[in-house]
Design a protein around this motif. Structure first.
Motif, PDB file in Angstrom:
ATOM      1  N   ASP A 132       1.416  -1.635  -0.002  1.00  0.00           N
ATOM      2  CA  ASP A 132      -0.084  -0.365  -0.077  1.00  0.00           C
ATOM      3  C   ASP A 132       0.462   0.823  -0.112  1.00  0.00           C
ATOM      4  O   ASP A 132       1.199   1.471   1.171  1.00  0.00           O
ATOM      5  CB  ASP A 132      -0.901   0.056   1.250  1.00  0.00           C
ATOM      6  N   SER A 135      -0.516   6.629  -2.152  1.00  0.00           N
ATOM      7  CA  SER A 135      -1.642   7.057  -2.405  1.00  0.00           C
ATOM      8  C   SER A 135      -1.848   8.444  -1.475  1.00  0.00           C
ATOM      9  O   SER A 135      -2.598   8.803  -0.583  1.00  0.00           O
ATOM     10  CB  SER A 135      -1.470   6.088  -0.416  1.00  0.00           C
ATOM     11  N   PRO A 136      -1.846   9.254  -2.383  1.00  0.00           N
ATOM     12  CA  PRO A 136      -2.215  10.744  -2.058  1.00  0.00           C
ATOM     13  C   PRO A 136      -3.485  10.883  -2.289  1.00  0.00           C
ATOM     14  O   PRO A 136      -4.319   9.978  -2.383  1.00  0.00           O
ATOM     15  CB  PRO A 136      -1.575  11.265  -3.284  1.00  0.00           C
ATOM     16  N   ASN A 137      -3.898  12.498  -1.655  1.00  0.00           N
ATOM     17  CA  ASN A 137      -5.290  11.924  -1.759  1.00  0.00           C
ATOM     18  C   ASN A 137      -5.971  13.242  -2.716  1.00  0.00           C
ATOM     19  O   ASN A 137      -4.841  13.964  -3.039  1.00  0.00           O
ATOM     20  CB  ASN A 137      -5.819  13.274  -0.470  1.00  0.00           C
ATOM     21  N   HIS A 146       4.524  11.615  -0.740  1.00  0.00           N
ATOM     22  CA  HIS A 146       3.717  11.020  -1.802  1.00  0.00           C
ATOM     23  C   HIS A 146       4.793  10.485  -2.318  1.00  0.00           C
ATOM     24  O   HIS A 146       4.877   9.429  -2.852  1.00  0.00           O
ATOM     25  CB  HIS A 146       2.445  11.409  -2.088  1.00  0.00           C
ATOM     26  N   HIS A 172      -3.991   3.091  -2.529  1.00  0.00           N
ATOM     27  CA  HIS A 172      -5.122   3.428  -1.453  1.00  0.00           C
ATOM     28  C   HIS A 172      -5.484   5.368  -1.178  1.00  0.00           C
ATOM     29  O   HIS A 172      -5.025   6.069   0.154  1.00  0.00           O
ATOM     30  CB  HIS A 172      -4.376   3.435   0.294  1.00  0.00           C
ATOM     31  N   GLY A 174      -7.096   8.727  -1.103  1.00  0.00           N
ATOM     32  CA  GLY A 174      -8.398   9.360   0.010  1.00  0.00           C
ATOM     33  C   GLY A 174      -9.416   9.801  -1.216  1.00  0.00           C
ATOM     34  O   GLY A 174      -9.311  11.066  -1.751  1.00  0.00           O
ATOM     35  N   TYR A 320     -10.267   7.979   8.929  1.00  0.00           N
ATOM     36  CA  TYR A 320      -8.927   6.666   8.516  1.00  0.00           C
ATOM     37  C   TYR A 320      -9.135   5.395   9.048  1.00  0.00           C
ATOM     38  O   TYR A 320      -9.451   4.423   8.150  1.00  0.00           O
ATOM     39  CB  TYR A 320      -8.631   7.626   8.746  1.00  0.00           C
ATOM     40  N   ASP A 324      -8.824   1.917   7.480  1.00  0.00           N
ATOM     41  CA  ASP A 324      -7.654   1.163   7.588  1.00  0.00           C
ATOM     42  C   ASP A 324      -8.297  -0.505   8.207  1.00  0.00           C
ATOM     43  O   ASP A 324      -7.827  -1.556   7.910  1.00  0.00           O
ATOM     44  CB  ASP A 324      -6.839   1.829   8.057  1.00  0.00           C
ATOM     45  N   TYR A 342       2.619  -1.010   4.654  1.00  0.00           N
ATOM     46  CA  TYR A 342       1.675   0.337   4.650  1.00  0.00           C
ATOM     47  C   TYR A 342       2.667   1.261   4.394  1.00  0.00           C
ATOM     48  O   TYR A 342       4.675   1.232   5.929  1.00  0.00           O
ATOM     49  CB  TYR A 342       0.639   0.537   5.677  1.00  0.00           C
ATOM     50  N   THR A 344       4.050   5.283   4.649  1.00  0.00           N
ATOM     51  CA  THR A 344       3.774   6.358   5.124  1.00  0.00           C
ATOM     52  C   THR A 344       4.952   6.878   6.169  1.00  0.00           C
ATOM     53  O   THR A 344       5.775   6.118   6.271  1.00  0.00           O
ATOM     54  CB  THR A 344       2.595   6.392   5.958  1.00  0.00           C
ATOM     55  N   GLN A 348       2.709   8.786  10.551  1.00  0.00           N
ATOM     56  CA  GLN A 348       1.689   7.577  10.789  1.00  0.00           C
ATOM     57  C   GLN A 348       1.517   6.192  11.530  1.00  0.00           C
ATOM     58  O   GLN A 348       0.720   5.105  11.896  1.00  0.00           O
ATOM     59  CB  GLN A 348       0.839   7.185   9.501  1.00  0.00           C
ATOM     60  N   PHE A 352      -1.276   2.823  12.570  1.00  0.00           N
ATOM     61  CA  PHE A 352      -0.881   1.565  12.279  1.00  0.00           C
ATOM     62  C   PHE A 352      -0.658   0.911  13.547  1.00  0.00           C
ATOM     63  O   PHE A 352      -0.625  -0.092  12.768  1.00  0.00           O
ATOM     64  CB  PHE A 352      -0.086   1.371  10.859  1.00  0.00           C
TER      65      PHE A 352
END
Ligand code: ARG
Length: 588
Positions: A132, A135-137, A146, A172, A174, A320, A324, A342, A344, A348, A352
């Motif tokens: 994963d 995964s930008p928004n 990112h 993933h 957003g 969120y 997840d 994942y 990131t 974060q 997680f």
């Protein structure tokens, strides 16, 4: 057949031999894990370090040994004979040093040249992994964080794919949340006939986001409409779904420009995808008694962490974490992934950590975190500017990633033109090389440090042709290719008819390092540390330089063997580049 099983991995092959010896040496101690490591000292190439800990286990219970050195001697004596070992010795408190046979090493390298580098791929005992990453928004900026996620995630995916793991490369994004009510309502306001909306009409989606946010904050009536729009969207009303899809599409096109430049492939399964599964998953968790009421919200308490994981907000909405948890459930149960990774920023990490611990409480994941199925968070540090602060191109504006990448390419092209390549090469060659170097430089600068540390973004540093940079490494590879080309020999022919010999100490050192490729990739992959592979690659070019400055290749008596060694170096370098997502260059 154990030697086939570990065909490329020296450390594993030696471990097997030592395992047999340990069983023989101390039959009373069961399941001793052989501790084998590459040596840094000059006593040997590898070392087995079991004697001391074994001694502490058997001391007082046996009269067979007088102390750790005697245990070491016995381990050495009981080592099964093997073609790979030239000699052994015991040092200090029982360290068993192994010198590998250079004939054996040379044969292995030549075999790789014939059978291909894929025979040196790591063996990882899982079928499927989810990575994963990126995964930008939607409608927000895709920022340097990112970019890091994209670069690191792609490398990890490549290493797993090389190890024959089926990898689901998940973006993933957003694409679900309260901000969409605001965006959709603003879209309807600006384009009453919203079906005409396209990229150019909305223009810069980030500016669009900002404008709608301003409207949202300033006008209570608009705010109310926006909140209703979220409900209508989530209820599936076609007009709202359509507007949402359009906004996502515009963002997606922007993201794709970045992926296309970087040569990164991803499959989008955004937050919205998991939304329909949330109620069922939460119901399951509730039935297990894991979900509790707290200050109007529904939460899961995690041992050792003083804040709970909120899975239903006090207004009844999901967040969120709900997504997840559900995505993790889906990946384990529907996609049957053995390893879920994942990528990131470290910010974060706690999120997680809590999601994984909740999954362990639910019994989705084994309590022992090192067992499969497994979930891993791959955190990374910040990207800093020259000023030591968070990276920005202009003081106020956000960095457009596309511009960042273009700049690296422009600069590397300028450097090539300065070196007269515009006259020497076709325009296409110039473009492709500039691209390979520019994008390669950005990727390598990101990957070469331990990912947890912050790194400073500097074009001057990353595009330097000296030091530990992609430019230096790409040039080193191109130089090897040119040595082979200029020899006028057909390497394919040499592979079959010639014989590789590691006669000179610098040839042997290079050869040994080449053979450590397999265990290095395996380590980088299982510990999720791309910098381990970068370091290997950099050292490889150093070993090559040393060899090349002390051993004449073309025109020497050893020409054939040395050309084969050049070729093997180039092959391994290219595989490293490939795994790091860097496109090799063949001439400079
Ligand atoms: N969209 C998030 C962000 O920009 C990253 C998502 C990471 N993946 C995940 N499954 N939460 O920070």
């Amino acid at each position: 057949n154990m030697s086939e099983e570990n065909s490329g991995n020296l450390k594993k092959q030696l471990s097997k031999l030592f395992e047999a010896s340990l069983r023989e040496t101390v039959p009373s101690v069961l399941d001793v894990e052989p501790l084998v490591a590459a040596c840094t000292a000059k006593f040997g190439d590898y070392q087995c370090n079991n004697a001391m800990s074994l001694w502490s286990k058997i001391k007082g219970k046996t009269t067979d040994f007088k102390g750790p050195p005697a245990v070491g001697q016995a381990i050495m004596r009981n080592l099964p004979s093997s073609e790979m070992i030239e000699s052994c010795s015991v040092a200090g408190p029982g360290f068993v040093n192994v010198v590998l046979s250079k004939t054996w090493l040379a044969e292995k390298i030549q075999k790789m040249l014939i059978d291909g580098i894929d025979t040196w791929a790591p063996k990882i005992s899982i079928n499927r992994a989810v990575v994963d990453f990126s995964s930008p928004n939607i409608a927000k900026e895709m920022h340097v964080g990112h970019l890091r996620s994209t670069i690191i995630g792609d490398t990890l995916a490549r290493m797993l794919e090389f190890s024959k793991v089926d990898v689901l490369r998940r973006n993933h994004v957003g694409d679900w949340g309260t901000q969409f009510g605001m965006l959709i309502e603003f879209l309807f306001e600006k384009f009453p006939n919203f079906k005409d909306v396209n990229e150019t009409a909305v223009g810069d989606l980030q500016a669009f986001y900002k404008a709608s946010k301003q409207r949202f904050d300033a006008d209570p009536a608009f705010k109310e409409k926006a909140q209703k729009a979220v409900v209508r969207l989530q209820g599936g009303e076609p007009k709202y779904r359509q507007a949402w899809a359009q906004i996502c599409d515009i963002s997606r096109k922007e993201f794709d420009k970045v992926y296309q430049r970087l040569g990164v492939h991803l499959e989008e399964k955004g937050e919205s995808f998991y939304n329909p599964f949330i109620p069922g998953v939460l119901e399951g968790l509730s039935n297990q008694g894991l979900v509790e009421e707290s200050e109007g919200a529904r939460v899961i308490f995690i041992e050792g962490i003083n804040i709970p994981l909120i899975v239903v907000k006090s207004d009844g909405g999901y967040n969120y974490a709900s997504t997840d948890l559900t995505a993790l459930w889906y990946r384990l149960n529907e996609e049957k992934a053995d390893w879920i990774i994942y990528v990131t920023d470290v910010g974060q990490q706690q999120h997680f950590d809590m999601v994984f611990k909740a999954a362990k409480r639910a019994g989705w994941l084994p309590a022992n975190g090192s067992m499969f199925p497994k979930a891993s968070h791959v955190g990374f540090g910040l990207v800093l500017g020259d000023d030591g602060k968070r990276f920005r191109t202009r003081a106020s504006d956000v960095v457009r990633l596309v511009d960042l990448l273009d700049e690296a390419k422009t600069r590397s092209k300028a450097a090539l033109v300065e070196r007269g390549k515009a006259e020497e090469w076709t325009e296409e060659e110039l473009e492709q090389t500039a691209e390979a170097i520019g994008y390669g430089a950005i990727k390598y600068a990101d990957l070469k440090n331990n990912r947890l540390t912050n790194y400073t973004f500097s074009y001057d540093q990353m595009l330097n042709d000296k030091g530990n940079t992609a430019v230096y490494l790409l040039y080193a590879h191109a130089r090897i290719c040119s040595i082979i080309r200029k020899s006028g020999k057909d390497v394919e022919e040499l592979k079959k008819t010639g014989v590789l010999v590691l006669g000179h100490p610098d040839e042997r050192a290079l050869g040994l390092h080449l053979l450590q490729f397999a265990e290095t990739v395996e380590e980088a992959c299982t510990n999720l540390l791309p910098n381990v592979l970068c370091e290997y690659l950099y050292n490889l070019s150093e070993y090559f330089t040393k060899f090349y400055s002390n051993c004449q290749v073309v025109g020497s008596a050893e020409e054939t063997s040395r050309l084969l060694l050049c070729e093997a170096t180039a092959v391994v370098m290219r595989k490293c580049f490939f795994l790091l997502g860097i496109v090799p260059v063949y001439k400079i």
